[in-house]
Design a protein around this motif. Sequence first.
Motif, PDB file in Angstrom:
ATOM      1  N   ILE A  10      -0.576  -1.552   5.906  1.00 46.54           N
ATOM      2  CA  ILE A  10      -0.049  -1.259   4.573  1.00 46.54           C
ATOM      3  C   ILE A  10       0.494   0.169   4.537  1.00 46.54           C
ATOM      4  O   ILE A  10       1.565   0.413   3.987  1.00 46.54           O
ATOM      5  N   SER A  11      -0.223   1.107   5.144  1.00 46.73           N
ATOM      6  CA  SER A  11       0.265   2.492   5.215  1.00 46.73           C
ATOM      7  C   SER A  11       1.624   2.547   5.901  1.00 46.73           C
ATOM      8  O   SER A  11       2.545   3.229   5.424  1.00 46.73           O
ATOM      9  N   GLU A  12       1.770   1.834   7.003  1.00 44.08           N
ATOM     10  CA  GLU A  12       3.050   1.803   7.721  1.00 44.08           C
ATOM     11  C   GLU A  12       4.156   1.216   6.851  1.00 44.08           C
ATOM     12  O   GLU A  12       5.272   1.751   6.802  1.00 44.08           O
ATOM     13  N   ALA A  13       3.856   0.122   6.162  1.00 41.57           N
ATOM     14  CA  ALA A  13       4.850  -0.535   5.310  1.00 41.57           C
ATOM     15  C   ALA A  13       5.259   0.359   4.142  1.00 41.57           C
ATOM     16  O   ALA A  13       6.450   0.460   3.810  1.00 41.57           O
ATOM     17  N   ILE A  14       4.301   1.038   3.538  1.00 40.53           N
ATOM     18  CA  ILE A  14       4.599   1.931   2.406  1.00 40.53           C
ATOM     19  C   ILE A  14       5.380   3.152   2.890  1.00 40.53           C
ATOM     20  O   ILE A  14       6.310   3.609   2.225  1.00 40.53           O
ATOM     21  N   SER A  15       5.018   3.671   4.043  1.00 36.86           N
ATOM     22  CA  SER A  15       5.743   4.815   4.603  1.00 36.86           C
ATOM     23  C   SER A  15       7.205   4.439   4.861  1.00 36.86           C
ATOM     24  O   SER A  15       8.126   5.198   4.532  1.00 36.86           O
ATOM     25  N   LYS A  16       7.421   3.253   5.417  1.00 37.33           N
ATOM     26  CA  LYS A  16       8.792   2.766   5.661  1.00 37.33           C
ATOM     27  C   LYS A  16       9.529   2.602   4.333  1.00 37.33           C
ATOM     28  O   LYS A  16      10.690   2.988   4.210  1.00 37.33           O
ATOM     29  N   PHE A  17       8.845   2.054   3.332  1.00 42.12           N
ATOM     30  CA  PHE A  17       9.423   1.914   1.998  1.00 42.12           C
ATOM     31  C   PHE A  17       9.853   3.277   1.456  1.00 42.12           C
ATOM     32  O   PHE A  17      10.948   3.424   0.910  1.00 42.12           O
ATOM     33  N   ILE A  29      -0.368   9.679   5.200  1.00 40.57           N
ATOM     34  CA  ILE A  29      -0.565   8.559   4.296  1.00 40.57           C
ATOM     35  C   ILE A  29      -1.881   7.878   4.642  1.00 40.57           C
ATOM     36  O   ILE A  29      -2.236   7.770   5.822  1.00 40.57           O
ATOM     37  N   ARG A  30      -2.606   7.468   3.613  1.00 44.68           N
ATOM     38  CA  ARG A  30      -3.879   6.784   3.826  1.00 44.68           C
ATOM     39  C   ARG A  30      -4.014   5.684   2.791  1.00 44.68           C
ATOM     40  O   ARG A  30      -3.721   5.893   1.607  1.00 44.68           O
ATOM     41  N   THR A  31      -4.447   4.531   3.242  1.00 43.05           N
ATOM     42  CA  THR A  31      -4.639   3.384   2.362  1.00 43.05           C
ATOM     43  C   THR A  31      -6.109   3.000   2.361  1.00 43.05           C
ATOM     44  O   THR A  31      -6.747   2.958   3.415  1.00 43.05           O
ATOM     45  N   ILE A  39      -5.354   1.349  -2.844  1.00 39.98           N
ATOM     46  CA  ILE A  39      -4.979   2.709  -3.227  1.00 39.98           C
ATOM     47  C   ILE A  39      -4.316   3.372  -2.021  1.00 39.98           C
ATOM     48  O   ILE A  39      -4.870   3.382  -0.919  1.00 39.98           O
ATOM     49  N   VAL A  40      -3.124   3.902  -2.253  1.00 44.52           N
ATOM     50  CA  VAL A  40      -2.374   4.578  -1.198  1.00 44.52           C
ATOM     51  C   VAL A  40      -2.184   6.028  -1.619  1.00 44.52           C
ATOM     52  O   VAL A  40      -1.694   6.306  -2.715  1.00 44.52           O
ATOM     53  N   ARG A  41      -2.586   6.929  -0.747  1.00 46.06           N
ATOM     54  CA  ARG A  41      -2.459   8.371  -1.017  1.00 46.06           C
ATOM     55  C   ARG A  41      -1.472   8.952  -0.021  1.00 46.06           C
ATOM     56  O   ARG A  41      -1.673   8.880   1.190  1.00 46.06           O
ATOM     57  N   GLN A  80       6.985  -6.251  -2.067  1.00 46.50           N
ATOM     58  CA  GLN A  80       7.324  -7.072  -0.906  1.00 46.50           C
ATOM     59  C   GLN A  80       6.750  -6.464   0.370  1.00 46.50           C
ATOM     60  O   GLN A  80       6.322  -7.185   1.274  1.00 46.50           O
ATOM     61  N   ALA A  81       6.705  -5.141   0.443  1.00 50.78           N
ATOM     62  CA  ALA A  81       6.120  -4.471   1.609  1.00 50.78           C
ATOM     63  C   ALA A  81       4.642  -4.826   1.735  1.00 50.78           C
ATOM     64  O   ALA A  81       4.147  -5.076   2.838  1.00 50.78           O
ATOM     65  N   VAL A  82       3.938  -4.881   0.610  1.00 46.36           N
ATOM     66  CA  VAL A  82       2.524  -5.268   0.622  1.00 46.36           C
ATOM     67  C   VAL A  82       2.384  -6.730   1.030  1.00 46.36           C
ATOM     68  O   VAL A  82       1.549  -7.088   1.867  1.00 46.36           O
ATOM     69  N   LYS A  83       3.236  -7.584   0.475  1.00 45.85           N
ATOM     70  CA  LYS A  83       3.194  -9.016   0.795  1.00 45.85           C
ATOM     71  C   LYS A  83       3.523  -9.287   2.265  1.00 45.85           C
ATOM     72  O   LYS A  83       3.113 -10.299   2.807  1.00 45.85           O
TER      73      LYS A  83
END
Length: 121
Positions: A10-17, A29-31, A39-41, A80-83
Amino acid sequence: MTKGQVESKISEAISKFEVEQMGRGPEKIRTIIFQDLIIVRLKGFLSTSEKNLAQTKEGVDLIKKVRTALFESSREELEQAVKSVLNVEVISTYSDVSTKTGEKIIGIVVDQDIDNYLANL
């Protein structure tokens, strides 16, 4: 997949987002997953210009408004990144920015307890 592996993905996906939608990624980034809450910080995501702008109250307000508008306009992509990592439905998504610390918190509520979900895989 373990909980730690899911949090990492999830951290990787959010970072890419963040890179694709906001123009730059975080330095860190930490999930953390707790039941149905993700929770993503993100640390170090403000640009140099935003850091300079954050020196005044008006600048802080402007950064928050712009970042909120950008987040809201690309919410579907974030969900969608989370999914792409977990086969869950996103119920709601929240975000706030601290111009003082250069951090951003994203809260994501999903339709099921992720610990139970992972135990049943």
